[in-house]
Design an enzyme around this catalytic site. Structure first.
Site, PDB file in Angstrom:
ATOM      1  N   GLY A 104       1.016  -1.312   0.054  1.00 12.45           N
ATOM      2  CA  GLY A 104      -0.047  -0.137   0.317  1.00 12.45           C
ATOM      3  C   GLY A 104       0.995   1.571   0.298  1.00 12.45           C
ATOM      4  O   GLY A 104       1.592   1.524   0.240  1.00 12.45           O
ATOM      5  N   TRP A 106       0.694   5.878   1.060  1.00  9.80           N
ATOM      6  CA  TRP A 106       0.203   6.349   2.604  1.00  9.80           C
ATOM      7  C   TRP A 106      -0.758   6.851   2.625  1.00  9.80           C
ATOM      8  O   TRP A 106      -1.092   7.317   4.021  1.00  9.80           O
ATOM      9  CB  TRP A 106       2.008   6.764   2.606  1.00  9.80           C
ATOM     10  CG  TRP A 106       2.382   7.460   1.846  1.00  9.80           C
ATOM     11  CD1 TRP A 106       4.162   7.390   1.348  1.00  9.80           C
ATOM     12  CD2 TRP A 106       2.425   8.909   1.215  1.00  9.80           C
ATOM     13  NE1 TRP A 106       4.121   7.823   0.229  1.00  9.80           N
ATOM     14  CE2 TRP A 106       3.916   9.103   0.653  1.00  9.80           C
ATOM     15  CE3 TRP A 106       1.121  10.002   1.413  1.00  9.80           C
ATOM     16  CZ2 TRP A 106       3.227  10.029  -0.848  1.00  9.80           C
ATOM     17  CZ3 TRP A 106       1.750  10.696   0.479  1.00  9.80           C
ATOM     18  CH2 TRP A 106       2.506  10.777  -0.619  1.00  9.80           C
ATOM     19  N   ASN A 107      -1.257   7.183   1.566  1.00  6.62           N
ATOM     20  CA  ASN A 107      -2.158   8.274   1.159  1.00  6.62           C
ATOM     21  C   ASN A 107      -4.016   7.893   1.686  1.00  6.62           C
ATOM     22  O   ASN A 107      -4.266   8.599   2.449  1.00  6.62           O
ATOM     23  CB  ASN A 107      -2.928   8.724   0.459  1.00  6.62           C
ATOM     24  CG  ASN A 107      -2.853   8.310  -0.964  1.00  6.62           C
ATOM     25  OD1 ASN A 107      -2.777   6.875  -0.838  1.00  6.62           O
ATOM     26  ND2 ASN A 107      -3.382   8.879  -1.925  1.00  6.62           N
ATOM     27  N   LYS A 130       1.643  -5.109   3.308  1.00 10.11           N
ATOM     28  CA  LYS A 130       2.867  -4.510   3.907  1.00 10.11           C
ATOM     29  C   LYS A 130       2.259  -3.474   3.342  1.00 10.11           C
ATOM     30  O   LYS A 130       2.351  -2.413   2.521  1.00 10.11           O
ATOM     31  CB  LYS A 130       4.085  -4.586   2.864  1.00 10.11           C
ATOM     32  CG  LYS A 130       4.906  -3.780   3.446  1.00 10.11           C
ATOM     33  CD  LYS A 130       6.610  -3.680   2.723  1.00 10.11           C
ATOM     34  CE  LYS A 130       6.151  -2.713   2.233  1.00 10.11           C
ATOM     35  NZ  LYS A 130       6.437  -0.951   2.350  1.00 10.11           N
ATOM     36  N   GLU A 133       5.753   2.687   5.048  1.00 10.23           N
ATOM     37  CA  GLU A 133       6.751   2.437   6.416  1.00 10.23           C
ATOM     38  C   GLU A 133       6.147   4.155   6.720  1.00 10.23           C
ATOM     39  O   GLU A 133       6.322   4.370   7.942  1.00 10.23           O
ATOM     40  CB  GLU A 133       7.769   2.512   5.940  1.00 10.23           C
ATOM     41  CG  GLU A 133       8.865   2.412   6.535  1.00 10.23           C
ATOM     42  CD  GLU A 133       8.928   1.579   8.219  1.00 10.23           C
ATOM     43  OE1 GLU A 133       8.010   0.121   8.087  1.00 10.23           O
ATOM     44  OE2 GLU A 133       9.478   0.604   8.762  1.00 10.23           O
ATOM     45  N   SER A 183       3.352   4.087  -6.941  1.00 11.00           N
ATOM     46  CA  SER A 183       3.986   5.132  -8.206  1.00 11.00           C
ATOM     47  C   SER A 183       4.021   4.366  -9.589  1.00 11.00           C
ATOM     48  O   SER A 183       4.222   3.297  -9.574  1.00 11.00           O
ATOM     49  CB  SER A 183       5.265   5.996  -7.964  1.00 11.00           C
ATOM     50  OG  SER A 183       6.163   5.322  -7.164  1.00 11.00           O
ATOM     51  N   GLU A 204      -2.152  -0.436  -8.978  1.00 11.87           N
ATOM     52  CA  GLU A 204      -3.456   1.367  -8.950  1.00 11.87           C
ATOM     53  C   GLU A 204      -2.081   2.190  -8.707  1.00 11.87           C
ATOM     54  O   GLU A 204      -1.154   2.712  -7.674  1.00 11.87           O
ATOM     55  CB  GLU A 204      -4.015   0.565  -7.176  1.00 11.87           C
ATOM     56  CG  GLU A 204      -5.123  -0.011  -7.437  1.00 11.87           C
ATOM     57  CD  GLU A 204      -6.006  -0.027  -8.895  1.00 11.87           C
ATOM     58  OE1 GLU A 204      -6.140   1.617  -9.609  1.00 11.87           O
ATOM     59  OE2 GLU A 204      -7.051  -0.458  -8.733  1.00 11.87           O
ATOM     60  N   CYS A 238      -4.237   9.342  -5.857  1.00 10.35           N
ATOM     61  CA  CYS A 238      -4.085   8.970  -7.050  1.00 10.35           C
ATOM     62  C   CYS A 238      -4.482   9.846  -8.520  1.00 10.35           C
ATOM     63  O   CYS A 238      -4.083  10.230  -8.985  1.00 10.35           O
ATOM     64  CB  CYS A 238      -3.824   7.408  -7.707  1.00 10.35           C
ATOM     65  SG  CYS A 238      -5.425   7.247  -6.950  1.00 10.35           S
ATOM     66  N   GLU A 332       2.886  14.058 -11.907  1.00  9.05           N
ATOM     67  CA  GLU A 332       2.709  13.607 -11.268  1.00  9.05           C
ATOM     68  C   GLU A 332       2.956  14.219  -9.985  1.00  9.05           C
ATOM     69  O   GLU A 332       4.406  13.941  -9.439  1.00  9.05           O
ATOM     70  CB  GLU A 332       1.762  12.725 -10.568  1.00  9.05           C
ATOM     71  CG  GLU A 332       1.051  12.108  -9.550  1.00  9.05           C
ATOM     72  CD  GLU A 332       0.935  11.241  -8.826  1.00  9.05           C
ATOM     73  OE1 GLU A 332       2.090   9.740  -9.181  1.00  9.05           O
ATOM     74  OE2 GLU A 332      -0.604  10.244  -9.099  1.00  9.05           O
ATOM     75  N   GLU A 409     -10.135  -2.388  -8.986  1.00 12.47           N
ATOM     76  CA  GLU A 409     -10.362  -2.871  -7.380  1.00 12.47           C
ATOM     77  C   GLU A 409     -12.153  -2.325  -7.620  1.00 12.47           C
ATOM     78  O   GLU A 409     -12.807  -1.574  -8.380  1.00 12.47           O
ATOM     79  CB  GLU A 409      -9.492  -1.414  -6.324  1.00 12.47           C
ATOM     80  CG  GLU A 409      -8.211  -2.234  -6.538  1.00 12.47           C
ATOM     81  CD  GLU A 409      -7.156  -1.552  -5.516  1.00 12.47           C
ATOM     82  OE1 GLU A 409      -7.301  -0.331  -5.247  1.00 12.47           O
ATOM     83  OE2 GLU A 409      -6.714  -2.767  -4.241  1.00 12.47           O
TER      84      GLU A 409
END
Ligand code: NDP
Length: 435
Positions: A104, A106-107, A130, A133, A183, A204, A238, A332, A409
């Site tokens: 995943g 972090w957003n 995971k 971090e 990313s 994604e 994103c 981006e 998804e």
């Protein structure tokens, strides 16, 4: 990591052997626990991400609970097909893949964990997840909630660590599938690593999505959508519509209204319920965003409002008089930076909107519904909105085309990405052999 993969491998067969409705019941219970603990979880998400509690109360865990509920309800209705062949027949069985890896960003740490875990688990897979971090807490909390809801040990596991842990996870021979939210550069690495083991993937990834505003659109709604498309979660989304194409005749009015609205934003402590705009995930990311803002100014775009801010805080920032070749219109930024570009006619807007390697999302604002559907059909994007932006109900597939990823998804479509088909031919009579 190895222990998590071993636990998942051990637990998966018994989990897959349960009746789907029983798996669904556990997910539904987890959704109910999330809703019961909404306040505590929103606070945790804000501590994990720095996003305003105004947002985390309505978007993050609630969306995760929606996914658990949706797939729980779908569990019992996933079936194969019967294929009549005259005397003989065939049928298909939708089987789990085995152990799935989730990685995943972090957003939206808890939402991402739920969006991946819900379809994976309901189909009888086990998961090793995971999180980024930067945001280690949400996935751990999900594991705790799923356990409380009755999920057997080993079915959902969390490993912590940076990208190297993710890379090791994908290369583990026990992993059958990897679903990444991250990313494009990371996506390329993860996709290549997954190919080695012929693993399934869902990607994604990032975007630089267009939001096209025609001159017959409701100006206030278009401005509201542009705000939602750029500044929610301090711009760290994103699918953000960071290239806002505004038809020339209304560009000045649009920018004036937008600047007025942005001037009202309340930026500050994300735990304060009045705060509307929080900090960036960390100072290093804030510096990257500042570099993009500086590039916009250096390349001659006009700063309408906002600017570099201080420390981890960057206010809603709008550039006008930009051209498509500028860094702020191409790359981006993953921060609160909107680039407004003007256009004259529909064909031009479509061509320029599609002139990007990304294809995650797109939006169109117009009162002319025929045009809305025509333009959306011509846009190269996986997730689109007409007279709305960034709404992602679990019933609707979510994902990108081109460099923004593959697979989907949410919705029933996600089921296909966490299962594989077994075809079974059934002979009903004597076997004819040539000799
Ligand atoms: P990154 O791509 O940097 O990281 C994503 C995840 O991948 C993190 O958990 C990271 O670990 C891990 N990772 C990094 N390198 C590897 C590797 N070689 N193998 C396996 N795992 C690895 O993205 P960010 O966390 O910075 O998130 C921002 C990006 O995510 C943006 O581009 C954004 O557009 C995209 N995104 C896409 C979404 C979508 O649904 N399309 C939704 C949200 C974000 P760690 O960071 O802990 O080192």
């Amino acid at each position: 990591m190895a222990a998590a993969c071993a636990a998942a491998t051990d637990a998966q067969p018994a989990w897959a052997a349960l009746a789907p409705v029983d798996r669904g019941r556990i997910l539904a219970r987890a959704a109910a626990i999330i809703r019961d603990r909404a306040d505590e979880l929103a606070r945790l998400e804000t501590l994990d991400t720095g996003k305003p509690i105004q947002e985390t109360s309505v978007a993050d865990w609630p969306s995760g609970a929606d996914a658990l509920e949706f797939f729980a309800g779908l569990a019992a209705s996933v079936t194969g097909h019967h294929i009549p062949l005259g005397r003989d027949f065939a049928y298909t069985i939708r089987e789990p893949l085995g152990v799935c890896a989730g990685i995943g960003a972090w957003n939206y740490p808890s939402q991402i964990a739920c969006w991946k875990a819900a379809p994976a688990l309901v189909m009888g897979n086990a998961m090793v997840f995971k999180p980024s971090e930067e945001t280690p807490l949400g996935a751990l909390k999900l594991a705790e909630i799923l356990t409380e809801a009755g999920l057997p040990p080993g079915v959902f596991n969390v490993v912590q660590g940076r990208g190297a842990v993710g890379a090791a996870l994908i290369n583990d021979p026990r992993v059958a599938k990897v679903s990444l939210t991250g990313s494009v550069p990371t996506g390329r690495r993860v996709y290549a690593a997954a190919a080695e083991g012929m693993r399934h993937v869902t990607m994604e990834l990032g975007g630089k999505s267009p939001l096209i505003v025609f001159d017959d659109a409701s100006l206030d709604d278009a401005v509201s959508a542009a705000i939602l498309a750029n500044f929610y979660s301090s711009g760290q989304i994103c699918s953000n519509g960071t290239r806002v194409f505004v038809q020339r005749g209304i560009a000045d009015a649009f920018l004036t209204r937008l600047a007025e609205r942005c001037a009202e934003v309340r930026m500050g402590n994300p735990l304060d319920p009045d705060t509307q705009h929080g900090p960036i995930i960390n100072v290093a990311q804030a510096e990257k965003i500042r570099a993009a803002i500086a590039a916009g100014q250096a390349e001659g775009a006009r700063l309408v409002c906002g600017g570099p801010g201080e420390g981890p805080f960057i206010p809603p920032t709008v550039f006008a008089d930009a051209t498509d070749g500028m860094i702020i219109a191409r790359e981006e930024i993953f921060g609160p930076v909107m680039t407004v570009l003007t256009f004259d006619d529909e064909a031009e807007a479509i061509t320029r909107a599609n002139a990007t390697a990304f294809g995650l999302a797109a939006g169109v604002f117009t009162a002319d519904l025929t045009r809305a559907h025509r333009v959306i059909a011509a846009l190269e994007a996986g997730t689109c909105w007409i007279n709305a932006y960034n709404l992602t109900p679990v019933q609707m597939p979510f994902g990108g085309v081109k460099a923004s990823g593959l697979g989907r998804e949410n919705s029933a479509a996600a089921i296909e990405h966490y299962s594989q088909l077994k075809s079974v031919y059934v002979g009903m009579g004597p076997v004819e052999s040539p000799y």
